[in-house]
Design a protein around this motif. Sequence first.
Motif, PDB file in Angstrom:
ATOM      1  N   GLN A  46       0.815  -1.207   0.000  1.00  0.00           N
ATOM      2  CA  GLN A  46       0.000   0.000   0.000  1.00  0.00           C
ATOM      3  C   GLN A  46       0.852   1.261   0.000  1.00  0.00           C
ATOM      4  O   GLN A  46       0.548   2.226  -0.696  1.00  0.00           O
ATOM      5  CB  GLN A  46      -0.954   0.000   1.188  1.00  0.00           C
ATOM      6  CG  GLN A  46      -1.977   1.104   1.104  1.00  0.00           C
ATOM      7  CD  GLN A  46      -3.069   0.968   2.136  1.00  0.00           C
ATOM      8  OE1 GLN A  46      -3.051   0.080   2.975  1.00  0.00           O
ATOM      9  NE2 GLN A  46      -4.047   1.843   2.087  1.00  0.00           N
ATOM     10  N   ALA A  47       1.938   1.269   0.755  1.00  0.00           N
ATOM     11  CA  ALA A  47       2.810   2.446   0.800  1.00  0.00           C
ATOM     12  C   ALA A  47       3.404   2.722  -0.580  1.00  0.00           C
ATOM     13  O   ALA A  47       3.546   3.888  -0.980  1.00  0.00           O
ATOM     14  CB  ALA A  47       3.908   2.246   1.829  1.00  0.00           C
ATOM     15  N   ASP A  48       3.755   1.678  -1.326  1.00  0.00           N
ATOM     16  CA  ASP A  48       4.304   1.851  -2.672  1.00  0.00           C
ATOM     17  C   ASP A  48       3.217   2.238  -3.673  1.00  0.00           C
ATOM     18  O   ASP A  48       3.460   2.998  -4.611  1.00  0.00           O
ATOM     19  CB  ASP A  48       4.991   0.564  -3.139  1.00  0.00           C
ATOM     20  CG  ASP A  48       6.197   0.217  -2.287  1.00  0.00           C
ATOM     21  OD1 ASP A  48       6.823   1.147  -1.723  1.00  0.00           O
ATOM     22  OD2 ASP A  48       6.507  -0.984  -2.163  1.00  0.00           O
ATOM     23  N   ALA A  74       0.754   4.168  -3.289  1.00  0.00           N
ATOM     24  CA  ALA A  74       0.408   5.584  -3.182  1.00  0.00           C
ATOM     25  C   ALA A  74       1.207   6.444  -4.157  1.00  0.00           C
ATOM     26  O   ALA A  74       0.750   7.516  -4.559  1.00  0.00           O
ATOM     27  CB  ALA A  74       0.624   6.072  -1.756  1.00  0.00           C
ATOM     28  N   SER A  75       2.377   5.981  -4.581  1.00  0.00           N
ATOM     29  CA  SER A  75       3.208   6.787  -5.478  1.00  0.00           C
ATOM     30  C   SER A  75       3.070   6.381  -6.953  1.00  0.00           C
ATOM     31  O   SER A  75       3.733   6.962  -7.811  1.00  0.00           O
ATOM     32  CB  SER A  75       4.675   6.695  -5.049  1.00  0.00           C
ATOM     33  OG  SER A  75       5.144   5.366  -5.190  1.00  0.00           O
ATOM     34  N   LEU A  76       2.223   5.418  -7.258  1.00  0.00           N
ATOM     35  CA  LEU A  76       2.045   4.988  -8.639  1.00  0.00           C
ATOM     36  C   LEU A  76       1.312   6.046  -9.452  1.00  0.00           C
ATOM     37  O   LEU A  76       0.447   6.746  -8.945  1.00  0.00           O
ATOM     38  CB  LEU A  76       1.264   3.675  -8.702  1.00  0.00           C
ATOM     39  CG  LEU A  76       1.959   2.442  -8.147  1.00  0.00           C
ATOM     40  CD1 LEU A  76       1.005   1.255  -8.150  1.00  0.00           C
ATOM     41  CD2 LEU A  76       3.217   2.121  -8.949  1.00  0.00           C
ATOM     42  N   ILE A  77       1.649   6.124 -10.728  1.00  0.00           N
ATOM     43  CA  ILE A  77       0.993   7.043 -11.645  1.00  0.00           C
ATOM     44  C   ILE A  77       0.282   6.201 -12.697  1.00  0.00           C
ATOM     45  O   ILE A  77       0.870   5.295 -13.279  1.00  0.00           O
ATOM     46  CB  ILE A  77       2.019   7.954 -12.347  1.00  0.00           C
ATOM     47  CG1 ILE A  77       2.892   8.627 -11.308  1.00  0.00           C
ATOM     48  CG2 ILE A  77       1.325   8.887 -13.311  1.00  0.00           C
ATOM     49  CD1 ILE A  77       2.702  10.066 -11.090  1.00  0.00           C
TER      50      ILE A  77
END
Length: 103
Positions: A75-77, A79-82
Amino acid sequence: MAEDHFVWFATPEQLAVLDVCEGRGNRYDLATLDNADIRLDGVLLSGVHAYVGAAPVRFPLLVNGSPVRVADVAQADAASLIGEPAAGHGLACTVLPPEQTFS
């Protein structure tokens, strides 16, 4: 591809509370999953409900045209996906009207 998820046998009273928490009819819709292969200890379950996105902002994220699976990204990773939202929630289901309740 199989995924592991929790199954909750909710009472009508619990479902009413979940409807409020999930923003049923606004953020999420309650749906009956159609022809889903959902098993608990090997036993096929029927009549399983799930909350599905009610608007594109709640639909699955597509990165390079493919959906991002919860099982594949922390989940933490995530959040930064585009990416961009999918055209729909991606499930074979029947969305239930907001006024439909269970007793």
